[in-house]
Design a protein around this motif. Structure first.
Motif, PDB file in Angstrom:
ATOM      1  N   ILE A  20       0.831  -1.203   0.000  1.00  0.00           N
ATOM      2  CA  ILE A  20       0.000   0.000   0.000  1.00  0.00           C
ATOM      3  C   ILE A  20       0.866   1.254   0.000  1.00  0.00           C
ATOM      4  CG2 ILE A  20      -1.620   1.347   1.403  1.00  0.00           C
ATOM      5  CD1 ILE A  20      -2.894  -1.330   2.232  1.00  0.00           C
ATOM      6  N   ALA A  21       1.961   1.218   0.746  1.00  0.00           N
ATOM      7  CA  ALA A  21       2.835   2.395   0.836  1.00  0.00           C
ATOM      8  C   ALA A  21       3.491   2.720  -0.497  1.00  0.00           C
ATOM      9  CB  ALA A  21       3.905   2.170   1.903  1.00  0.00           C
ATOM     10  N   GLN A  22       3.672   1.735  -1.346  1.00  0.00           N
ATOM     11  CA  GLN A  22       4.292   1.992  -2.647  1.00  0.00           C
ATOM     12  C   GLN A  22       3.388   2.793  -3.566  1.00  0.00           C
ATOM     13  OE1 GLN A  22       7.586   1.345  -2.862  1.00  0.00           O
ATOM     14  NE2 GLN A  22       7.147   0.739  -0.757  1.00  0.00           N
ATOM     15  N   ASP A  23       2.105   2.837  -3.271  1.00  0.00           N
ATOM     16  CA  ASP A  23       1.160   3.621  -4.073  1.00  0.00           C
ATOM     17  C   ASP A  23       1.101   5.088  -3.652  1.00  0.00           C
ATOM     18  OD1 ASP A  23       0.509   1.411  -5.554  1.00  0.00           O
ATOM     19  OD2 ASP A  23      -1.240   0.892  -4.337  1.00  0.00           O
ATOM     20  N   TYR A  24       1.757   5.439  -2.560  1.00  0.00           N
ATOM     21  CA  TYR A  24       1.756   6.836  -2.104  1.00  0.00           C
ATOM     22  C   TYR A  24       2.517   7.703  -3.104  1.00  0.00           C
ATOM     23  CZ  TYR A  24       0.093   5.328   2.500  1.00  0.00           C
ATOM     24  OH  TYR A  24      -0.636   4.808   3.524  1.00  0.00           O
ATOM     25  N   PRO A  25       2.119   8.951  -3.246  1.00  0.00           N
ATOM     26  CA  PRO A  25       2.796   9.817  -4.218  1.00  0.00           C
ATOM     27  C   PRO A  25       4.223  10.141  -3.772  1.00  0.00           C
ATOM     28  CG  PRO A  25       1.267  11.086  -2.886  1.00  0.00           C
ATOM     29  CD  PRO A  25       1.062   9.641  -2.521  1.00  0.00           C
ATOM     30  N   THR A  26       5.063  10.390  -4.746  1.00  0.00           N
ATOM     31  CA  THR A  26       6.442  10.794  -4.456  1.00  0.00           C
ATOM     32  C   THR A  26       6.597  12.283  -4.729  1.00  0.00           C
ATOM     33  OG1 THR A  26       7.126  10.241  -6.697  1.00  0.00           O
ATOM     34  CG2 THR A  26       7.366   8.512  -5.038  1.00  0.00           C
ATOM     35  N   LEU A  27       7.524  12.890  -4.054  1.00  0.00           N
ATOM     36  CA  LEU A  27       7.797  14.303  -4.248  1.00  0.00           C
ATOM     37  C   LEU A  27       8.992  14.446  -5.190  1.00  0.00           C
ATOM     38  CD1 LEU A  27       7.423  15.360  -0.525  1.00  0.00           C
ATOM     39  CD2 LEU A  27       5.746  15.576  -2.335  1.00  0.00           C
ATOM     40  N   PRO A  28       8.856  15.243  -6.237  1.00  0.00           N
ATOM     41  CA  PRO A  28       9.931  15.318  -7.226  1.00  0.00           C
ATOM     42  C   PRO A  28      11.222  15.927  -6.676  1.00  0.00           C
ATOM     43  CG  PRO A  28       8.162  16.866  -7.760  1.00  0.00           C
ATOM     44  CD  PRO A  28       7.708  16.056  -6.598  1.00  0.00           C
ATOM     45  N   SER A  29      11.133  16.745  -5.654  1.00  0.00           N
ATOM     46  CA  SER A  29      12.333  17.417  -5.157  1.00  0.00           C
ATOM     47  C   SER A  29      13.068  16.617  -4.085  1.00  0.00           C
ATOM     48  CB  SER A  29      11.952  18.790  -4.585  1.00  0.00           C
ATOM     49  OG  SER A  29      11.039  18.633  -3.520  1.00  0.00           O
ATOM     50  N   LEU A  30      12.480  15.509  -3.630  1.00  0.00           N
ATOM     51  CA  LEU A  30      13.095  14.709  -2.567  1.00  0.00           C
ATOM     52  C   LEU A  30      13.333  13.282  -3.044  1.00  0.00           C
ATOM     53  CD1 LEU A  30      10.902  15.810   0.473  1.00  0.00           C
ATOM     54  CD2 LEU A  30      13.218  16.552  -0.043  1.00  0.00           C
ATOM     55  N   GLN A  31      14.306  12.626  -2.430  1.00  0.00           N
ATOM     56  CA  GLN A  31      14.566  11.231  -2.757  1.00  0.00           C
ATOM     57  C   GLN A  31      13.624  10.299  -1.992  1.00  0.00           C
ATOM     58  OE1 GLN A  31      18.667  10.614  -1.897  1.00  0.00           O
ATOM     59  NE2 GLN A  31      19.380  11.750  -3.681  1.00  0.00           N
ATOM     60  N   TYR A  32      12.905  10.827  -1.036  1.00  0.00           N
ATOM     61  CA  TYR A  32      11.961  10.037  -0.263  1.00  0.00           C
ATOM     62  C   TYR A  32      10.663  10.818  -0.170  1.00  0.00           C
ATOM     63  CZ  TYR A  32      13.513  13.255   3.346  1.00  0.00           C
ATOM     64  OH  TYR A  32      13.822  14.386   4.045  1.00  0.00           O
ATOM     65  N   GLY A  33       9.625  10.136   0.200  1.00  0.00           N
ATOM     66  CA  GLY A  33       8.328  10.800   0.283  1.00  0.00           C
ATOM     67  C   GLY A  33       7.490  10.207   1.393  1.00  0.00           C
ATOM     68  N   PRO A  34       6.179  10.359   1.285  1.00  0.00           N
ATOM     69  CA  PRO A  34       5.298   9.869   2.335  1.00  0.00           C
ATOM     70  C   PRO A  34       5.320   8.350   2.492  1.00  0.00           C
ATOM     71  CG  PRO A  34       4.080  11.213   0.743  1.00  0.00           C
ATOM     72  CD  PRO A  34       5.474  11.074   0.249  1.00  0.00           C
ATOM     73  N   SER A  35       5.877   7.635   1.533  1.00  0.00           N
ATOM     74  CA  SER A  35       5.895   6.177   1.618  1.00  0.00           C
ATOM     75  C   SER A  35       7.069   5.640   2.434  1.00  0.00           C
ATOM     76  CB  SER A  35       5.962   5.579   0.209  1.00  0.00           C
ATOM     77  OG  SER A  35       7.196   5.894  -0.400  1.00  0.00           O
ATOM     78  N   LEU A  36       7.998   6.480   2.841  1.00  0.00           N
ATOM     79  CA  LEU A  36       9.203   6.002   3.517  1.00  0.00           C
ATOM     80  C   LEU A  36       8.886   5.289   4.829  1.00  0.00           C
ATOM     81  CD1 LEU A  36      12.287   5.810   3.767  1.00  0.00           C
ATOM     82  CD2 LEU A  36      12.217   8.012   4.944  1.00  0.00           C
ATOM     83  N   PHE A  37       8.219   5.961   5.764  1.00  0.00           N
ATOM     84  CA  PHE A  37       7.981   5.357   7.071  1.00  0.00           C
ATOM     85  C   PHE A  37       7.019   4.170   7.006  1.00  0.00           C
ATOM     86  CE2 PHE A  37       9.677   9.458   8.594  1.00  0.00           C
ATOM     87  CZ  PHE A  37      10.749   8.938   9.303  1.00  0.00           C
ATOM     88  N   PRO A  38       5.907   4.237   6.251  1.00  0.00           N
ATOM     89  CA  PRO A  38       5.085   3.021   6.145  1.00  0.00           C
ATOM     90  C   PRO A  38       5.848   1.854   5.517  1.00  0.00           C
ATOM     91  CG  PRO A  38       3.827   4.920   5.438  1.00  0.00           C
ATOM     92  CD  PRO A  38       5.238   5.388   5.638  1.00  0.00           C
ATOM     93  N   SER A  39       6.736   2.133   4.577  1.00  0.00           N
ATOM     94  CA  SER A  39       7.537   1.061   3.984  1.00  0.00           C
ATOM     95  C   SER A  39       8.484   0.456   5.011  1.00  0.00           C
ATOM     96  CB  SER A  39       8.350   1.587   2.798  1.00  0.00           C
ATOM     97  OG  SER A  39       7.496   2.024   1.773  1.00  0.00           O
ATOM     98  N   LEU A  40       9.098   1.297   5.822  1.00  0.00           N
ATOM     99  CA  LEU A  40       9.978   0.788   6.880  1.00  0.00           C
ATOM    100  C   LEU A  40       9.196  -0.037   7.899  1.00  0.00           C
ATOM    101  CD1 LEU A  40      12.260   3.901   7.543  1.00  0.00           C
ATOM    102  CD2 LEU A  40      12.861   1.792   6.341  1.00  0.00           C
ATOM    103  N   ILE A  41       8.012   0.435   8.261  1.00  0.00           N
ATOM    104  CA  ILE A  41       7.183  -0.307   9.212  1.00  0.00           C
ATOM    105  C   ILE A  41       6.748  -1.643   8.604  1.00  0.00           C
ATOM    106  CG2 ILE A  41       4.937  -0.308  10.370  1.00  0.00           C
ATOM    107  CD1 ILE A  41       5.367   2.739  10.770  1.00  0.00           C
ATOM    108  N   GLY A  42       6.323  -1.633   7.362  1.00  0.00           N
ATOM    109  CA  GLY A  42       5.931  -2.879   6.697  1.00  0.00           C
ATOM    110  C   GLY A  42       7.096  -3.850   6.587  1.00  0.00           C
ATOM    111  N   GLY A  43       8.272  -3.340   6.250  1.00  0.00           N
ATOM    112  CA  GLY A  43       9.454  -4.199   6.189  1.00  0.00           C
ATOM    113  C   GLY A  43       9.811  -4.759   7.554  1.00  0.00           C
ATOM    114  N   GLY A  44       9.694  -3.933   8.580  1.00  0.00           N
ATOM    115  CA  GLY A  44       9.962  -4.397   9.944  1.00  0.00           C
ATOM    116  C   GLY A  44       8.979  -5.473  10.378  1.00  0.00           C
ATOM    117  N   PHE A  45       7.698  -5.279  10.051  1.00  0.00           N
ATOM    118  CA  PHE A  45       6.695  -6.299  10.360  1.00  0.00           C
ATOM    119  C   PHE A  45       7.043  -7.608   9.668  1.00  0.00           C
ATOM    120  CE2 PHE A  45       4.296  -3.453  12.636  1.00  0.00           C
ATOM    121  CZ  PHE A  45       2.962  -3.770  12.805  1.00  0.00           C
ATOM    122  N   PHE A  46       7.417  -7.523   8.388  1.00  0.00           N
ATOM    123  CA  PHE A  46       7.715  -8.735   7.628  1.00  0.00           C
ATOM    124  C   PHE A  46       8.924  -9.452   8.195  1.00  0.00           C
ATOM    125  CE2 PHE A  46       9.536 -11.240   4.227  1.00  0.00           C
ATOM    126  CZ  PHE A  46       8.423 -11.886   3.731  1.00  0.00           C
TER     127      PHE A  46
END
Length: 154
Positions: A20-46
């Motif tokens: 689900i976090a991979q569907d979050y929009p990315t910001l063109p000016s940053l290398q990370y966006g709103p999906s960073l922390f949910p992705s880390l949490i999902g990876g940690g859960f896994f």
């Protein structure tokens, strides 16, 4: 067996959160966006679920081979283990109607009563904690929390 099932459950939840976090929009000016922390949490859960499932696999094999086959599945223990996850889903589904403060209060009272805390202490601590969390998020961090359609907060 409970730990193997919990581990597999956390692996599935982690995969869903990451997807689900991979569907979050990315910001063109940053290398990370709103999906960073949910992705880390999902990876940690896994990863945590994988470690839990693998670590418990030996005991399950021993139980199946040995004399303790009646201890293979503890339904009450499994239900209690999944209750926090179910309460998070309850928060997501009900916070818009009830509001964040009331929903958090109900969740904390439920978890405290499950651990044997008296009704008075559970309600008192839950109300104080929910109000404090709501104030910190809404007033100081300026993060809007659901006020609810019942109009109990705000």
């Amino acid at each position: 067996m409970k730990d193997v099932i919990l581990g597999l459950g956390f692996m599935v939840m982690g995969g869903v959160i990451y997807g689900i976090a991979q569907d979050y929009p990315t910001l063109p000016s940053l290398q990370y966006g709103p999906s960073l922390f949910p992705s880390l949490i999902g990876g940690g859960f896994f990863i945590g679920g994988l470690i839990l499932a693998i670590g418990s696999a030996r005991s399950v094999v021993g139980i199946v081979r040995g004399a303790d086959a009646h201890r293979l599945v503890d339904i009450r223990g499994l239900a209690v283990s999944f209750l926090p996850c179910l309460l998070v889903i309850f928060y997501v589904l009900c916070s818009d109607l009830l509001g964040a403060a009331l929903t958090m209060t109900l969740i904390m009272v439920t978890l405290m009563r499950l651990r044997g805390v008296s009704w008075l202490l559970a309600i008192g601590v839950s109300v104080v904690a929910a109000v404090a969390i709501t104030l910190v998020f809404s007033r100081y961090l300026l993060i809007p929390l659901p006020e609810g359609q019942l109009g109990l907060w705000g």
